[in-house]
Design an enzyme around this catalytic site. Structure first.
Site, mmCIF file in Angstrom:
data_model
loop_
_atom_site.group_PDB
_atom_site.id
_atom_site.type_symbol
_atom_site.label_atom_id
_atom_site.label_comp_id
_atom_site.label_asym_id
_atom_site.label_seq_id
_atom_site.Cartn_x
_atom_site.Cartn_y
_atom_site.Cartn_z
ATOM 1 N N HIS A 99 0.837 -1.192 0.000
ATOM 2 C CA HIS A 99 0.000 0.000 0.000
ATOM 3 C C HIS A 99 0.880 1.252 0.000
ATOM 4 O O HIS A 99 1.930 1.280 0.659
ATOM 5 C CB HIS A 99 -0.902 0.035 1.233
ATOM 6 C CG HIS A 99 -1.719 -1.200 1.421
ATOM 7 N ND1 HIS A 99 -2.601 -1.662 0.470
ATOM 8 C CD2 HIS A 99 -1.777 -2.077 2.453
ATOM 9 C CE1 HIS A 99 -3.174 -2.777 0.921
ATOM 10 N NE2 HIS A 99 -2.686 -3.034 2.122
ATOM 11 N N GLU A 116 -1.816 -0.143 8.348
ATOM 12 C CA GLU A 116 -2.823 -1.020 8.947
ATOM 13 C C GLU A 116 -2.202 -1.898 10.017
ATOM 14 O O GLU A 116 -0.978 -1.988 10.158
ATOM 15 C CB GLU A 116 -3.457 -1.899 7.865
ATOM 16 C CG GLU A 116 -2.476 -2.818 7.163
ATOM 17 C CD GLU A 116 -3.052 -3.452 5.902
ATOM 18 O OE1 GLU A 116 -4.122 -3.031 5.454
ATOM 19 O OE2 GLU A 116 -2.413 -4.367 5.376
ATOM 20 N N HIS A 174 3.470 -7.370 1.738
ATOM 21 C CA HIS A 174 2.834 -8.283 2.684
ATOM 22 C C HIS A 174 1.774 -9.134 1.994
ATOM 23 O O HIS A 174 1.330 -8.821 0.886
ATOM 24 C CB HIS A 174 2.193 -7.497 3.832
ATOM 25 C CG HIS A 174 1.097 -6.573 3.374
ATOM 26 N ND1 HIS A 174 1.348 -5.318 2.858
ATOM 27 C CD2 HIS A 174 -0.254 -6.722 3.332
ATOM 28 C CE1 HIS A 174 0.204 -4.728 2.548
ATOM 29 N NE2 HIS A 174 -0.781 -5.568 2.814
ATOM 30 N N ARG A 194 -1.041 -4.807 -6.318
ATOM 31 C CA ARG A 194 -0.807 -6.256 -6.370
ATOM 32 C C ARG A 194 0.425 -6.525 -7.220
ATOM 33 O O ARG A 194 0.525 -6.046 -8.348
ATOM 34 C CB ARG A 194 -2.044 -6.931 -6.963
ATOM 35 C CG ARG A 194 -2.073 -8.436 -6.873
ATOM 36 C CD ARG A 194 -3.314 -9.005 -7.559
ATOM 37 N NE ARG A 194 -4.547 -8.566 -6.942
ATOM 38 C CZ ARG A 194 -5.532 -7.946 -7.586
ATOM 39 N NH1 ARG A 194 -5.415 -7.658 -8.878
ATOM 40 N NH2 ARG A 194 -6.627 -7.601 -6.954
#
Length: 320
Positions: A99, A116, A174, A194
């Protein structure tokens, strides 16, 4: 009324399973169920008010009707509602992804980036996830390994256990592995780049889109050290044990275990979010009583004062 139940928006991504229905009481016709967005104002999936006089409104509509005071003094320092909270069931591994940070995401995607944290709700034996790289690599090596399908060789595979905590700063490569259920607290963003998808195809029979150049732009290609445990000491308040899981400029989260009765004070700085992850409870505030069960989501307006919780249960509490 200052406490409400919320119903989630659901996502049927191809890697999802059935455990959100089976273990967390989620009701949807989707199959599989990959995610339930429990606290969300995001246009890709807003939550719905499920109790009280505003029942049936979307959560963004609720906030608009109640006004900015609901968010609190810290909550109102953000341009948009700051966080998004999900349950995730990964029957299959997720794609390898990354991200962007706020600067890049606002410039390129016109929304905020995503930092996050993950709390491992449960997992199959020998489950693992990917967290950053296992050695320093260059952008050139990163791109080459994406192209020749050797990227997994340089990623850090971490075994997971129930109760583990992963803080994933923007820029960290991740992926959640197969057989893991997670509670995710994140910035209010849905931007994901992605880079590797195990050769899978989408519902249209075509490989899912990769975002290689953007991922190269934003990825941290140095190893990240972490012990994957809660960041704070455990504190006891009568019948309740609480530990701080993670804290950053966007959110602070806690895990509490209760056998009896306790009081949660919600001040004027921030709203609060309770996600019940085990058991059942009665939550009371200002003449309103909610009966909640495992999997339920409760939003508490800022400046609600003392919230009484009674039950044998475990929950995750989030605020800004």
């Amino acid at each position: 009324m200052s406490i409400i139940k919320l119903n989630p928006a659901f996502k049927d991504y191809l890697w999802g399973g059935t455990k959100l229905k089976e273990n967390y009481g989620k009701k949807t016709d989707m199959d599989p169920v990959a995610e339930s967005w429990e606290l969300s104002v995001h246009p890709d999936g807003p939550s719905i008010v499920a109790s009280g006089e505003y029942e049936g409104l979307s959560f963004p509509e609720y906030l608009e009707k109640k006004g900015k005071g609901v968010l609190g003094t810290k909550g109102n320092t953000f341009e948009f509602f700051p966080i998004l909270i999900k349950f995730i069931d990964a029957k299959q591994p997720l794609s390898i992804q990354v991200h962007p940070d706020n600067e890049y995401a606002l410039r390129v995607e016109h929304e905020y980036g995503k930092t996050e944290m993950w709390y491992i709700l449960d997992c199959e034996p020998d489950s693992f996830l990917y967290f950053g790289v296992n050695k320093e690599i260059t952008k050139e090596e990163f791109e080459r390994r994406i192209q020749d399908n050797t990227l997994l060789d340089v990623l850090k595979a971490v075994p997971v256990h129930k109760g583990d905590v992963f803080f994933i700063k923007s820029g960290t490569i991740h992926a959640i592995g197969a057989g893991i259920q997670i509670c995710e607290i994140q910035q209010n963003s849905n931007t994901t780049y992605r880079v590797y998808d195990f050769g899978r195809v989408g519902k249209d029979g075509k490989p899912r889109e990769l975002h290689i150049q953007k991922a190269i732009d934003v990825s941290n290609l140095s190893p990240i050290e972490s012990d994957f445990k809660p960041c704070g000491p455990e504190e006891k308040n009568g019948d309740c044990d609480t530990v701080r899981l993670a804290s950053c400029e966007y959110f602070t989260t806690y895990e509490s275990t209760l056998n009896g009765t306790t009081t949660l004070h919600v001040d004027d700085e921030s709203f609060g979010s309770i996600l019940l992850i085990e058991g059942s409870a009665t939550i009371e505030n200002d003449g309103t009583t909610l009966e909640v069960n495992k999997g339920d989501s409760v939003f508490i307006d800022a400046n609600s004062g003392d919230v009484k919780i009674t039950g044998n249960c475990q929950w995750i509490y989030s605020r800004v």
